[in-house]
Enzyme design. Structure first.
Site, mmCIF file in Angstrom:
data_model
loop_
_atom_site.group_PDB
_atom_site.id
_atom_site.type_symbol
_atom_site.label_atom_id
_atom_site.label_comp_id
_atom_site.label_asym_id
_atom_site.label_seq_id
_atom_site.Cartn_x
_atom_site.Cartn_y
_atom_site.Cartn_z
ATOM 1 N N THR A 1 0.853 -1.192 0.000
ATOM 2 C CA THR A 1 0.000 0.000 0.000
ATOM 3 C C THR A 1 0.889 1.242 0.000
ATOM 4 O O THR A 1 2.037 1.207 0.425
ATOM 5 C CB THR A 1 -0.961 0.037 1.211
ATOM 6 O OG1 THR A 1 -1.636 -1.224 1.300
ATOM 7 C CG2 THR A 1 -1.982 1.133 1.111
ATOM 8 N N THR B 1 -3.367 0.461 -3.314
ATOM 9 C CA THR B 1 -2.754 -0.765 -2.816
ATOM 10 C C THR B 1 -2.928 -1.940 -3.768
ATOM 11 O O THR B 1 -3.866 -1.964 -4.572
ATOM 12 C CB THR B 1 -3.378 -1.136 -1.442
ATOM 13 O OG1 THR B 1 -2.665 -2.237 -0.886
ATOM 14 C CG2 THR B 1 -4.839 -1.525 -1.566
ATOM 15 N N ASN C 1 -2.584 -4.721 -1.833
ATOM 16 C CA ASN C 1 -2.664 -5.444 -0.567
ATOM 17 C C ASN C 1 -1.286 -5.875 -0.102
ATOM 18 O O ASN C 1 -0.435 -5.028 0.104
ATOM 19 C CB ASN C 1 -3.648 -6.614 -0.620
ATOM 20 C CG ASN C 1 -4.039 -7.066 0.792
ATOM 21 O OD1 ASN C 1 -3.950 -6.279 1.726
ATOM 22 N ND2 ASN C 1 -4.440 -8.297 0.967
HETATM 23 N N1 GLY Z 1 -5.279 -3.895 1.757
HETATM 24 C C1 GLY Z 1 -5.236 -3.085 2.899
HETATM 25 C C2 GLY Z 1 -6.473 -2.284 3.084
HETATM 26 O O1 GLY Z 1 -7.125 -1.910 2.139
HETATM 27 O O2 GLY Z 1 -6.817 -2.027 4.203
#
Ligand code: GLY
Length: 589
Positions: free
Chosen positions: A386, A404, A406
């Site tokens: 992210t 992001t 992830n």
């Molecule tokens: N993938 C991290 C979030 O969106 O919180």
């Protein structure tokens, strides 16, 4: 600091986070364009950008010099981050952006979160014993949601920008084609993910050409990604979601055993949502609504804390109350939050001052409230995964953008022929009710996967506005994002400047596990002892004098900008934990 005149804009001051090293000096320097205003000015004296990579900040500055506004600059910054930080975000992922349009005075939340493919039902993520199949949830074709970032870029450019995508994507296309030097974080992250990424031919070809893994200092070129970006620039939405790129994405996922359809890609749509707003002391806070959990949690925590005089309080008392607010907000995140297009999120209740008052009343000022229930799992550091950037332009437009793929390098799967590294955002769903995900947070029905549904996020781009200041802030960090933004808001409220806020040592509690995790310097040994006496469990770095026994990790990559309206100066803060980040202030001609 040096001063350079460039195409009518003066770069009044600049700072790379590298200058601060990896530790956390509270007395960090401010980055400022000086000049006192007689009366409160209507517009900022220039523009300011803070991002996690100097090349992205430079691209945004270039677009502003070419006549673009903050939204054009955001498209350029985002696209360059997608190229230079494949570890963190990219066209194969998603983003949540908060915009302020100065002309209309509107704040707009743009939801470019990934969506669940129809075939990705909860059963797909269970092994033969009915347990969560973590490999499937975090790696490869099933872990990937339908990407949202390309549609978000097109949407923001077309609706809010004034330059064509061909111009704003040009820096990203050039860097993808010509390459950039691999930095330590990127090489190290690849070493961590290589075993997974080596499963996929597209990823091997890009990250281990001729069997040689990328290493720090190598020039990393992504010619296929450059062509994908060119198609996006030329054809907009259709350049990614229909036609050749779409065919290659679907083919890549399905060749690896997943199930995507062309119709799912073509049906992807960005959503504009109403941000969450509330007051904290003199500040109007504008922040991320669901599908982010961040705004609701921030509203709960800050409204719980509102009546306390945190500034005047002994350290242990302050940390105790802040942690108790965190604990309560994360508990509610677990049960109530999900995609508002699919579930009824009790947002009005959860963000109401009355509800916060009830939660406050449940806090014992002298004792920790045990989180009891299930034990959680340790939350891994997520600072490389992210990314966030913040912009204010000379017209007063603002962008806070968090995006992001992830986890580190997302799913690890690069779709051959596209250069697009797919996300592993499906792990942000509650794939198995009550089972913690990679960030140790769990969920239930509200965040269960359904076809086309968006997975709950912690991304929390946020604006703060007082009579004296305008602030944009945000950070990566998985479930820790929200507590980092909270501490950032408290830091600004304490009178810190942008760079001090970015450097501020952090602590975190997320209900489960029932532990306060703290960076070096975040909780003094004396305060730690007092917190333990109140019943808190602390994970402190091993070198902390009084009984530190946790890991010595740091987390986050906070990028923040501020316009001090009283002094009429712009300030940028780039997280010193990330040596390649950069904040840059440009003074109007
Ligand atoms: N993938 C991290 C979030 O969106 O919180």
């Amino acid at each position: 600091m040096r001063s350079v005149q460039s195409r009518g804009w003066g770069i009044a001051s600049r700072l790379t986070a590298a200058a601060f090293g990896l530790l956390l000096p509270l007395l960090a320097l401010g980055v400022g364009a000086t000049g006192l205003a007689q009366t409160e000015p209507a517009h900022p004296p220039g523009a300011v950008i803070a991002s996690a990579h100097a090349a992205a900040t430079a691209a945004g500055a270039q677009v502003l010099r070419e006549g673009g506004n903050a939204f054009d600059a955001a498209v350029a910054v985002s696209a360059v981050l997608s190229v230079v930080e494949p570890i963190s975000s990219g066209l194969g992922g998603g983003g949540l952006w908060l915009l302020h349009d100065a002309k209309s005075g509107r704040d707009i939340f743009v939801d470019g979160r990934e969506t669940s493919p129809a075939a990705a039902t909860p059963e797909r993520f269970l092994d033969h014993n009915g347990n969560l199949d973590q490999d499937r949830a975090e790696n490869g074709p099933w872990s990937a949601g339908i990407p949202g970032l390309p549609a978000l870029l097109v949407h923001v450019a077309e609706k809010y920008g004034r330059l064509p995508l061909k111009q704003t994507l040009a820096p990203a296309i050039r860097i993808a084609r010509d390459g950039f030097p691999v930095y330590a974080r990127m090489a190290h992250g690849y070493q961590q993910r290589r075993a997974v990424m080596d499963r996929y031919p597209g990823s091997r070809a890009l990250f281990s050409p001729n069997g040689k893994p990328i290493a720090e200092g190598d020039v990393f070129r992504q010619p296929e990604l450059a062509v994908t970006l060119e198609l996006l620039a030329e054809r907009g939405f259709d350049g990614f979601y229909r036609g050749r790129v779409a065919r290659q994405l679907v083919a890549a996922v399905n060749a690896e055993g997943g199930q995507w359809t062309h119709a799912e890609l073509a049906a992807y749509g960005v959503k504009e949502r109403e941000p969450i707003r509330f007051r904290y002391h003199d500040w109007n806070i504008v922040t991320a609504p669901p599908v982010s959990s961040g705004g609701i949690a921030l509203a709960q925590m800050l409204q719980i804390l509102e009546p306390y005089d945190l500034k005047a309080m002994p350290e242990a008392q302050r940390v105790h109350l802040v942690v108790e607010s965190m604990r309560r907000a994360y508990r509610d995140r677990t049960f109530y939050l999900g995609d508002p297009d699919f579930v009824q999120v009790p947002q009005a209740l959860l963000t109401s001052p009355a509800y916060a008052a009830g939660l406050r009343a449940s806090i014992n000022p002298d004792k920790a409230t045990p989180s009891n229930l299930l034990s959680g799992q340790p939350t891994p550091l997520e600072d490389d995964e992210t990314t966030h950037f913040s912009i204010i332009d000379a017209e007063g437009n603002r962008v806070g953008a968090t995006q992001t793929v992830n986890l580190l390098y997302g799913s690890g799967l690069v779709a051959p022929g596209t250069g697009v590294l797919l996300n592993d955002e499906m792990d942000d769903f509650a794939l198995k009710p009550g089972t913690p995900n990679a960030f140790g947070v769990m969920g239930y029905a509200a965040n269960a996967p359904r076809p086309g549904k968006r997975m709950l996020s912690s991304m929390t781009p946020t604006f703060m506005e007082s009579p004296d200041k305008v602030v944009v802030l945000g950070t990566p960090g998985g479930s820790r994002i929200i507590t980092m933004v909270l501490l950032g808001i408290l830091g600004y409220d304490d009178g810190l400047d942008a760079q001090q806020v970015a450097a501020l040592p952090r602590y975190h509690h997320q209900w489960l596990p029932d532990v306060i995790d703290a960076e070096p310097g975040a909780v003094s040994p004396a305060a730690a002892a007092q917190l333990r006496a109140r019943g808190h469990t602390l994970e402190l770095p091993p070198d902390e004098a009084a009984g530190g026994r946790g890991s010595s990790h740091v987390w986050g990559n906070l990028q923040t900008v501020e316009w001090d309206r009283v002094r009429n100066v712009l300030l940028g803060g780039s997280d010193p934990r990330n040596p390649v980040g950069k904040a840059e202030v440009m003074v109007s001609p």
